[in-house]
Scaffold this active site. Structure first.
Site, PDB file in Angstrom:
ATOM      1  N   GLU A  22       0.869  -1.184   0.014  1.00  0.00           N
ATOM      2  CA  GLU A  22       0.032   0.170  -0.078  1.00  0.00           C
ATOM      3  C   GLU A  22       0.782   1.423   0.048  1.00  0.00           C
ATOM      4  O   GLU A  22       2.052   1.222   0.284  1.00  0.00           O
ATOM      5  CB  GLU A  22      -0.777   0.186   1.292  1.00  0.00           C
ATOM      6  CG  GLU A  22      -0.084  -0.113   2.398  1.00  0.00           C
ATOM      7  CD  GLU A  22      -0.589   0.744   3.540  1.00  0.00           C
ATOM      8  OE1 GLU A  22      -0.942   1.957   3.254  1.00  0.00           O
ATOM      9  OE2 GLU A  22      -0.499   0.409   4.942  1.00  0.00           O
ATOM     10  N   LYS A 152      -3.946  -1.246  14.373  1.00  0.00           N
ATOM     11  CA  LYS A 152      -2.865  -0.166  15.241  1.00  0.00           C
ATOM     12  C   LYS A 152      -3.080   0.117  16.747  1.00  0.00           C
ATOM     13  O   LYS A 152      -4.353   0.070  16.846  1.00  0.00           O
ATOM     14  CB  LYS A 152      -3.159   1.052  14.239  1.00  0.00           C
ATOM     15  CG  LYS A 152      -2.226   1.190  12.859  1.00  0.00           C
ATOM     16  CD  LYS A 152      -2.179   2.530  12.367  1.00  0.00           C
ATOM     17  CE  LYS A 152      -3.255   2.634  11.411  1.00  0.00           C
ATOM     18  NZ  LYS A 152      -3.162   1.971  10.132  1.00  0.00           N
TER      19      LYS A 152
HETATM   20  N1  PSU Z   1      -0.157   0.732   8.821  1.00  0.00           N
HETATM   21  C1  PSU Z   1       1.008   1.477   9.092  1.00  0.00           C
HETATM   22  N2  PSU Z   1       0.722   2.897   8.921  1.00  0.00           N
HETATM   23  C2  PSU Z   1       0.067   3.438   8.163  1.00  0.00           C
HETATM   24  C3  PSU Z   1      -1.388   2.480   7.595  1.00  0.00           C
HETATM   25  C4  PSU Z   1      -1.325   1.040   7.915  1.00  0.00           C
HETATM   26  O1  PSU Z   1       1.785   0.962   9.731  1.00  0.00           O
HETATM   27  O2  PSU Z   1      -0.333   4.605   7.862  1.00  0.00           O
HETATM   28  C5  PSU Z   1      -2.203   3.082   6.912  1.00  0.00           C
HETATM   29  C6  PSU Z   1      -2.951   2.284   6.050  1.00  0.00           C
HETATM   30  O3  PSU Z   1      -3.045   2.511   4.784  1.00  0.00           O
HETATM   31  C7  PSU Z   1      -4.532   1.837   6.514  1.00  0.00           C
HETATM   32  C8  PSU Z   1      -4.795   3.268   6.995  1.00  0.00           C
HETATM   33  O4  PSU Z   1      -5.107   1.446   5.708  1.00  0.00           O
HETATM   34  O5  PSU Z   1      -3.546   3.464   7.656  1.00  0.00           O
HETATM   35  C9  PSU Z   1      -6.024   3.391   7.927  1.00  0.00           C
HETATM   36  O6  PSU Z   1      -6.567   4.493   7.818  1.00  0.00           O
HETATM   37  P1  PSU Z   1      -8.163   4.766   8.136  1.00  0.00           P
HETATM   38  O7  PSU Z   1      -8.140   4.303   9.541  1.00  0.00           O
HETATM   39  O8  PSU Z   1      -8.586   6.139   7.896  1.00  0.00           O
HETATM   40  O9  PSU Z   1      -8.855   3.842   7.305  1.00  0.00           O
END
Ligand code: PSU
Ligand code: MN
Length: 300
Positions: A22, A152
């Site tokens: 990603e 996370k």
């Molecule tokens: N994993 C990490 N750092 C990130 C992300 C994932 O270690 O920045 C990103 C991924 O792209 C994930 C996004 O889909 O954060 C999630 O954002 P949200 O909670 O707004 O969907």
């Protein structure tokens, strides 16, 4: 509007292993210049493991599966938007550059026929300010093996685990019985299925597909050396207070929390984030290789 880069298309047509990566982690998850270094390092890890990397991103009105180095550099330099499924069409229609979240990367990778994917931590259900990631719905929808380091640590983890269960996403614990805690190896939440081998991951994924269940499977790999849980708890509390005060909402919540954590921990969370991303790319590459092998016709 989905453009599969030539090296990726060639590999897929030949049945060679491909690993999706990603790019929101590059545009919004990590500080410059480590974001670009990391993006390149992940591709190197995939190649060294015998697969073709396909970093996904949005440029020039196209959802690209397999950014080349110049395209990755452009995105890493920014400014770039954060493309989730709900805002992807508007971003593409107006020609803005964007990193793709786990959800959007799953969509693009599935459209191209890629079956293995590595990320850091998946998005999920937030505590405060409230937000819920589109990653959860996408994991339940697109048929890929996604390797992550759990949800996370900034999230409401029990709510996230519950949502995955409701949506029917199998979670496999890589040599572990608890969901990985992203910045710390293990959280407090038991995983239904522990796996010891890449073969067990592949067999479970193929069974999920053969049963006609939608979506893919999520592999949770604990980071090898994480942060001290007490330090993390303190930084998390401070980061949440920072982000509440900033007024960030919706898609800005996750990047704001990660940036606040990096600042409060003096970069310690960034080091761990990079390490777990590299380990996940390694495991996803092994999965991609095993999946390609499983497809080979058996010779007598
Ligand atoms: N994993 C990490 N750092 C990130 C992300 C994932 O270690 O920045 C990103 C991924 O792209 C994930 C996004 O889909 O954060 C999630 O954002 P949200 O909670 O707004 O969907
Ligand atoms: Mn949201």
């Amino acid at each position: 509007m989905i453009q599969v880069a030539t090296p990726v298309a060639t590999a897929l047509a030949a049945g060679h292993p491909v690993v999706a990566l990603e790019s929101t982690v590059l545009t919004h998850g990590l500080p410059r210049p480590r974001n670009l270094e990391l993006g390149r390092a992940l591709e190197r890890i995939v190649r060294d493991g015998g697969a073709v990397p396909a970093t996904v991103g949005v440029l020039d009105g196209r959802l690209i599966v397999g950014l080349d180095d110049a395209q990755m550099e452009l995105l890493a330099h920014g400014p770039a938007a954060k493309a989730s499924p709900w805002n992807l069409a508007a971003i593409v229609a107006t020609g803005r550059p964007a990193g793709t979240t786990v959800a959007t990367t799953l969509h693009a990778a599935a459209a191209a026929g890629v079956r293995a994917f590595a990320t850091g931590g998946i998005g999920g259900v937030h505590r405060e300010p409230f937000d819920e990631s589109a990653d959860l719905a996408a994991l339940a929808r697109y048929p890929l093996v996604t390797v992550c380091a759990g949800a996370k640590s900034v999230l409401d983890v029990p709510a996230t685990v519950e949502r995955l269960e409701t949506a029917g996403v199998p979670v496999l614990g890589w040599r572990s019985d608890q969901l990985a805690g992203f910045h710390v190896p293990l959280g407090e939440f038991p995983i239904a299925e522990r796996v010891e081998t890449v073969d067990a991951i592949v067999r479970t994924f193929l069974a999920h597909r053969a049963l006609g269940l939608p979506g893919g499977v999520l592999v949770s790999q604990p980071v090898a050396e994480g942060l001290d849980p007490r330090d993390l708890a303190r930084w998390l509390e401070e980061a949440h207070a920072d982000v509440r005060a900033s007024g960030a909402r919706g898609k800005d919540v996750t990047p704001a929390l990660l940036a606040a954590l990096a600042e409060r921990s003096n970069g310690a969370t960034v080091d761990v984030n990079v390490r777990l991303l590299e380990a996940n790319a390694r495991l996803a590459t092994e999965v991609a290789v095993a999946l390609a092998f499983a497809d080979r016709p058996v010779s007598a």
